[in-house]
Scaffold this active site. Structure first.
Site, PDB file in Angstrom:
ATOM      1  N   GLU A 163       0.697   4.242  -4.027  1.00  0.00           N
ATOM      2  CA  GLU A 163      -0.727   4.143  -3.706  1.00  0.00           C
ATOM      3  C   GLU A 163      -1.034   4.548  -2.275  1.00  0.00           C
ATOM      4  OE1 GLU A 163      -1.983   0.129  -4.279  1.00  0.00           O
ATOM      5  OE2 GLU A 163      -1.107   0.054  -6.272  1.00  0.00           O
ATOM      6  N   CYS A 223      -4.376   4.365   4.461  1.00  0.00           N
ATOM      7  CA  CYS A 223      -3.268   3.420   4.369  1.00  0.00           C
ATOM      8  C   CYS A 223      -2.215   4.040   3.459  1.00  0.00           C
ATOM      9  CB  CYS A 223      -3.820   2.117   3.777  1.00  0.00           C
ATOM     10  SG  CYS A 223      -2.554   0.910   3.424  1.00  0.00           S
ATOM     11  N   CYS A 267       9.001  -2.867  -3.279  1.00  0.00           N
ATOM     12  CA  CYS A 267       9.451  -3.424  -2.010  1.00  0.00           C
ATOM     13  C   CYS A 267      10.519  -4.467  -2.284  1.00  0.00           C
ATOM     14  CB  CYS A 267       8.284  -4.064  -1.256  1.00  0.00           C
ATOM     15  SG  CYS A 267       8.777  -4.673   0.374  1.00  0.00           S
ATOM     16  N   CYS A 309       7.822 -10.885  -0.531  1.00  0.00           N
ATOM     17  CA  CYS A 309       6.887 -11.899  -0.030  1.00  0.00           C
ATOM     18  C   CYS A 309       6.153 -12.480  -1.238  1.00  0.00           C
ATOM     19  CB  CYS A 309       5.913 -11.284   0.956  1.00  0.00           C
ATOM     20  SG  CYS A 309       6.751 -10.533   2.355  1.00  0.00           S
ATOM     21  N   CYS A 315       2.595 -11.127  -2.512  1.00  0.00           N
ATOM     22  CA  CYS A 315       2.334  -9.681  -2.488  1.00  0.00           C
ATOM     23  C   CYS A 315       2.658  -9.000  -3.810  1.00  0.00           C
ATOM     24  CB  CYS A 315       3.153  -9.058  -1.357  1.00  0.00           C
ATOM     25  SG  CYS A 315       3.025  -7.267  -1.278  1.00  0.00           S
ATOM     26  N   CYS A 326      -2.088  -4.065  -1.068  1.00  0.00           N
ATOM     27  CA  CYS A 326      -1.059  -3.114  -1.459  1.00  0.00           C
ATOM     28  C   CYS A 326      -0.417  -3.457  -2.793  1.00  0.00           C
ATOM     29  CB  CYS A 326      -0.003  -3.001  -0.357  1.00  0.00           C
ATOM     30  SG  CYS A 326       0.869  -4.536   0.000  1.00  0.00           S
TER      31      CYS A 326
HETATM   32  N1  SAH Z   1       5.648  -4.277   4.297  1.00  0.00           N
HETATM   33  C1  SAH Z   1       4.795  -4.150   5.421  1.00  0.00           C
HETATM   34  C2  SAH Z   1       3.633  -3.203   5.220  1.00  0.00           C
HETATM   35  C3  SAH Z   1       2.964  -3.224   3.888  1.00  0.00           C
HETATM   36  S1  SAH Z   1       2.069  -4.691   3.462  1.00  0.00           S
HETATM   37  C4  SAH Z   1       4.298  -5.511   5.854  1.00  0.00           C
HETATM   38  O1  SAH Z   1       4.522  -6.476   5.133  1.00  0.00           O
HETATM   39  O2  SAH Z   1       3.731  -5.588   6.934  1.00  0.00           O
HETATM   40  C5  SAH Z   1       0.587  -4.521   4.412  1.00  0.00           C
HETATM   41  C6  SAH Z   1      -0.110  -5.819   4.662  1.00  0.00           C
HETATM   42  O3  SAH Z   1      -0.772  -6.303   3.486  1.00  0.00           O
HETATM   43  C7  SAH Z   1       0.831  -6.924   5.105  1.00  0.00           C
HETATM   44  O4  SAH Z   1       0.305  -7.597   6.222  1.00  0.00           O
HETATM   45  C8  SAH Z   1       0.858  -7.799   3.876  1.00  0.00           C
HETATM   46  O5  SAH Z   1       1.256  -9.092   4.197  1.00  0.00           O
HETATM   47  C9  SAH Z   1      -0.563  -7.698   3.398  1.00  0.00           C
HETATM   48  N2  SAH Z   1      -0.769  -8.163   2.035  1.00  0.00           N
HETATM   49  C10 SAH Z   1       0.079  -8.117   0.978  1.00  0.00           C
HETATM   50  N3  SAH Z   1      -0.487  -8.660  -0.115  1.00  0.00           N
HETATM   51  C11 SAH Z   1      -1.727  -9.038   0.245  1.00  0.00           C
HETATM   52  C12 SAH Z   1      -2.813  -9.671  -0.447  1.00  0.00           C
HETATM   53  N4  SAH Z   1      -2.715  -9.982  -1.720  1.00  0.00           N
HETATM   54  N5  SAH Z   1      -3.935  -9.933   0.258  1.00  0.00           N
HETATM   55  C13 SAH Z   1      -4.052  -9.590   1.554  1.00  0.00           C
HETATM   56  N6  SAH Z   1      -3.074  -8.988   2.250  1.00  0.00           N
HETATM   57  C14 SAH Z   1      -1.920  -8.732   1.605  1.00  0.00           C
HETATM   58 FE1  SF4 Z   2       7.011  -5.941   1.060  1.00  0.00          FE
HETATM   59 FE2  SF4 Z   2       4.608  -6.873   0.440  1.00  0.00          FE
HETATM   60 FE3  SF4 Z   2       6.242  -8.320   1.961  1.00  0.00          FE
HETATM   61 FE4  SF4 Z   2       5.126  -6.083   2.985  1.00  0.00          FE
HETATM   62  S1  SF4 Z   2       4.063  -7.942   2.316  1.00  0.00           S
HETATM   63  S2  SF4 Z   2       7.285  -6.730   3.124  1.00  0.00           S
HETATM   64  S3  SF4 Z   2       5.076  -4.805   1.125  1.00  0.00           S
HETATM   65  S4  SF4 Z   2       6.601  -7.758  -0.198  1.00  0.00           S
END
Ligand code: SAH
Ligand code: SF4
Length: 366
Positions: free
Chosen positions: A92, A113, A120, A124, A127, A352
């Site tokens: 994406e 973005c 990944c 987390c 996510c 994301c």
């Molecule tokens: N892996 C990297 C970059 C991609 S994620 C990172 O974690 O920084 C980009 C951002 O989107 C991160 O800050 C992540 O925590 C946030 N993110 C992921 N899922 C989300 C959600 N459901 N709502 C809001 N932010 C989210």
């Molecule tokens: Fe991976 Fe999502 Fe965690 Fe970023 S926030 S490191 S994309 S699992």
């Protein structure tokens, strides 16, 4: 041998290659113009290059382009793209206008973005990108082509850019799917191309890399001469909270992450951003304020508060607006520079990994 893609080649590499082919230097400029200015996707479109040279290029380099599978546009004109890669994987990108054309006016500055991995590995808990694990790293050309493909779409769809340079993408945030610093070399090489005056022409200061906290790679990035901006996905100001939602914190706990950020700060003299998603009942209690403020002061960082975007199948919710505002004011009372983001694109699954997840599930059940 696997062919390298033409969009992963630097100017110097192309110059050396053309020299060895006994081609005049201006042919390199012509080639780069086709790729980065006109953004063509086929060798045959490069009509001012001799046919024999086009053939030689085709034999030597791959020239893959992202295929647009699905696009969602939201009311505030945030556009979300789902791309298919040549191995059928889905990734994406999200195009966010700086001046939402809410009242019909054209907006000339856009942030894209981009993704750096398929899936990944960092898992987390909140996510969507990590939900189905990690599949592979993106190649250099796959990162670069997210920008070019978005601009191809903008041109084809008549989306007018009023920017003087005719470009659609002026800023990049590396916040799409994947952990960018886990694909370090491809990330840096793609950003060099996107930054280069002969390539993407996007200023290094307009490129923000977001990481979940890979401390050794943050130090490595600090030693890189290019002045990229750094954002840390903090989401918790204590190890207790972070450990619950971000497994990476077990490997690089806050003490180590903070030390790496201080090193980055010292080296670059630039302000770091701490990203903090507000998740109801998980990290939005006011006991996070003091440690968060301490961290922000120590790192001379500003804090970006982002209300959580609901992910299907996950139990997490965003706090209500008064709670969001209360968290913000409490931070400001501690003299922290903080903003509360009104998420653009909330209505199109802009966080994301969500569009990909949805599409893969639809495909699986079809
Ligand atoms: N892996 C990297 C970059 C991609 S994620 C990172 O974690 O920084 C980009 C951002 O989107 C991160 O800050 C992540 O925590 C946030 N993110 C992921 N899922 C989300 C959600 N459901 N709502 C809001 N932010 C989210
Ligand atoms: Fe991976 Fe999502 Fe965690 Fe970023 S926030 S490191 S994309 S699992």
């Amino acid at each position: 041998m696997v062919k390298r893609d033409i969009r992963s080649m630097t100017l110097e590499e192309l110059q050396a290659q053309f020299k060895s082919w006994e081609q005049p230097a201006y042919r390199v400029s012509q080639l780069l113009d086709w790729i980065y200015v006109r953004r063509v996707t086929a060798w045959d479109a490069m009509t001012n290059l001799p046919k024999a040279l086009r053939q030689l290029l085709a034999e030597t380099y791959a020239f893959y382009s992202l295929e647009l599978v699905r696009k969602q546009g939201s009311r505030d004109t945030t556009q979300k793209f789902l791309w298919r890669l040549n191995d059928q994987s889905l990734i994406e990108s999200v195009l966010i206008p700086a001046n939402p054309a809410l009242y019909g006016e054209a907006s000339d500055r856009h942030t894209l973005c981009v993704s750096t991995q398929v899936g990944c590995a960092y898992g987390c808990k909140f996510c969507a990108s990590g939900l189905e694990g990690w599949k592979r790293n993106l190649r250099v050309d796959e990162v670069v082509d997210q920008v070019l493909a978005t601009e191809r779409w903008a041109t084809a769809s008549g989306e007018k850019s009023t920017a003087a340079d005719g470009r659609t993408v002026n800023n990049l945030v590396i916040m799409g799917m994947g952990e960018p610093l886990a694909n370090y070399d491809n990330l840096i090489n793609s950003l060099r191309i996107l930054n280069a005056p002969w390539g993407g022409k996007i200023g290094a200061r307009k490129i923000t890399i977001s990481t979940s906290g890979l401390a050794p790679q943050i130090r490595k990035l600090a030693d890189d001469p290019l002045q990229f901006r750094l954002a840390i996905s903090l989401h918790g100001a204590t190890d207790e909270v972070r450990n619950k939602i971000m497994p990476v914190n077990k490997k690089y706990p806050l003490r180590e992450l903070t030390a790496a950020c201080e090193y980055y700060q010292d080296k670059k003299g630039r302000m770091i951003t701490l990203e903090y998603i507000l998740i109801a009942g998980v990290n939005d209690a006011l006991d996070q304020i003091k440690p968060l403020a301490q961290l922000a002061h120590k790192l001379h960082a500003k804090v970006n508060l982002i209300p959580y975007n609901k992910v299907e199948d996950l139990p997490w919710e965003r706090p209500d607006e008064p709670s969001q505002e209360a968290f913000l004011s409490a931070l400001e009372n501690e003299d922290v520079i903080a903003t509360l983001r009104r998420e653009k694109g909330h209505d199109i699954d802009a966080a994301c990994g969500q569009l990909r997840l949805k599409t893969e599930r639809e495909l699986a059940s079809a």
